[in-house]
Scaffold this motif. Structure first.
Motif, PDB file in Angstrom:
ATOM      1  N   GLY A 222       0.810  -1.213   0.000  1.00 35.22           N
ATOM      2  CA  GLY A 222       0.000   0.000   0.000  1.00 35.22           C
ATOM      3  C   GLY A 222       0.843   1.263   0.000  1.00 35.22           C
ATOM      4  N   GLU A 223       1.918   1.274   0.801  1.00 33.23           N
ATOM      5  CA  GLU A 223       2.781   2.446   0.844  1.00 33.23           C
ATOM      6  C   GLU A 223       3.529   2.643  -0.465  1.00 33.23           C
ATOM      7  N   LEU A 224       3.879   1.519  -1.125  1.00 29.88           N
ATOM      8  CA  LEU A 224       4.656   1.617  -2.357  1.00 29.88           C
ATOM      9  C   LEU A 224       3.789   1.975  -3.554  1.00 29.88           C
ATOM     10  N   VAL A 225       2.617   1.352  -3.690  1.00 27.99           N
ATOM     11  CA  VAL A 225       1.790   1.512  -4.878  1.00 27.99           C
ATOM     12  C   VAL A 225       0.699   2.564  -4.680  1.00 27.99           C
ATOM     13  N   THR A 226      -0.039   2.437  -3.584  1.00 23.88           N
ATOM     14  CA  THR A 226      -1.172   3.344  -3.364  1.00 23.88           C
ATOM     15  C   THR A 226      -0.717   4.713  -2.886  1.00 23.88           C
ATOM     16  N   ALA A 227       0.106   4.725  -1.817  1.00 26.78           N
ATOM     17  CA  ALA A 227       0.555   6.004  -1.254  1.00 26.78           C
ATOM     18  C   ALA A 227       1.760   6.575  -1.997  1.00 26.78           C
ATOM     19  N   ASN A 228       2.393   5.757  -2.845  1.00 28.69           N
ATOM     20  CA  ASN A 228       3.564   6.197  -3.611  1.00 28.69           C
ATOM     21  C   ASN A 228       4.660   6.753  -2.701  1.00 28.69           C
ATOM     22  N   ASP A 229       4.900   6.050  -1.587  1.00 29.07           N
ATOM     23  CA  ASP A 229       5.940   6.472  -0.635  1.00 29.07           C
ATOM     24  C   ASP A 229       6.990   5.363  -0.564  1.00 29.07           C
ATOM     25  N   GLN A 230       7.886   5.355  -1.522  1.00 30.21           N
ATOM     26  CA  GLN A 230       8.890   4.301  -1.607  1.00 30.21           C
ATOM     27  C   GLN A 230       9.816   4.267  -0.394  1.00 30.21           C
ATOM     28  N   PRO A 231      10.305   5.396   0.118  1.00 26.24           N
ATOM     29  CA  PRO A 231      11.190   5.337   1.288  1.00 26.24           C
ATOM     30  C   PRO A 231      10.520   4.701   2.521  1.00 26.24           C
ATOM     31  N   LEU A 232       9.257   5.032   2.770  1.00 21.74           N
ATOM     32  CA  LEU A 232       8.577   4.430   3.908  1.00 21.74           C
ATOM     33  C   LEU A 232       8.354   2.941   3.670  1.00 21.74           C
ATOM     34  N   ALA A 233       8.024   2.564   2.428  1.00 26.89           N
ATOM     35  CA  ALA A 233       7.874   1.143   2.105  1.00 26.89           C
ATOM     36  C   ALA A 233       9.191   0.406   2.304  1.00 26.89           C
TER      37      ALA A 233
END
Length: 260
Positions: A222-233
């Motif tokens: 979800g963080e990588l694809v939906t939220a587009n937050d790669q560092p948090l993922a």
């Protein structure tokens, strides 16, 4: 070794590095600027710890179920079945690995449906979709990875040990408990490495049969694809990475890595 270092360890290094990057608040683009905020958010969030605990317990539950099912199966295959039947059983165990992951997962979704075959057979009693369905589905998906190492472990146990134990007056159960299982335990531990690690990182099966259940893989996705937050993922991905390393260290003491 070069391929392993470049493709696998190299990607792990990039993953670790990107966990300390940030994102542009306006465009969402990854900015290679150092920050420890992602790791602090992961460590300080009670939600992430709750999901991590649930994920580890699910992985351990799947591993335990597979071990309980695999040991008698592998014992029968290695020591009871005739050679021709043994080959047929090995083929039967490995055949599901050729089937599509999604087909098997959706088959379990149909099976566990409130109006599915299981509900019809049990008179409406079905676990439905949730954490129980997730554990059952994952246990089925990864069972061959437990059966094959345990089968190899039983196959390496000499038949003369069974005969010697019987000559000394031990019952079949005593022979299994005190002679055979200690010799086969490293193989069980080796199989558990597969079932534990595969369950820990799974996010597709829980999406299909888990209902509202969230596991660590879903959060990372979800963080990588939906939220587009790669560092948090990337920071969240360090949790299963650390968990698997700790599990491998624990299993190394059993001699399991020699049976993988």
């Amino acid at each position: 070794m070069a391929w392993l270092v470049i493709a696998y360890l190299g990607s792990m290094a990039v993953l670790l590095l990107s966990a300390f990057w940030s994102t542009n608040t306006f465009t969402g683009a990854v900015v290679p600027v150092y920050t420890s905020g992602n790791l602090l958010e992961v460590v300080g969030s009670g939600l992430y710890w709750q999901v991590t605990l649930r994920t580890v317990l699910v992985a351990l539950g799947v591993t335990l179920i597979d071990a309980v099912v695999a040991v008698p199966m592998a014992l029968f295959m290695a020591k009871v079945a005739r050679p021709a039947a043994r080959l047929a059983l090995v083929v039967a165990v490995t055949t599901p690995l050729w089937a599509s992951y999604l087909v098997k997962a959706y088959a379990w979704r149909v099976l566990l449906s409130p109006s599915g075959p299981l509900s019809f057979v049990l008179g409406g009693a079905t676990p439905g979709y949730g954490i129980t369905a997730t554990v059952l589905t994952l246990a089925y998906l990864w069972l061959p990875y437990m059966v094959i190492p345990v089968f190899a472990g039983f196959d390496r146990v000499s038949d003369s040990l069974f005969e010697a134990s019987a000559d000394l007056g031990a019952s079949g159960f005593t022979t299994l408990r005190r002679v055979v299982l200690p010799l086969v335990f490293p193989a069980v531990a080796a199989g558990s490495i597969f079932t534990f690690s595969l369950s820990l990182g799974d996010y597709i099966a829980v999406t299909i049969v888990g209902g509202k259940t969230q596991m660590l893989g879903n959060i990372i996705y979800g963080e990588l694809v939906t939220a587009n937050d790669q560092p948090l993922a990337a920071a969240l991905s360090l949790i299963p990475l650390v968990a698997i390393v700790l599990y491998l260290v624990a299993m190394r003491r059993t001699g399991a890595l020699e049976n993988v």
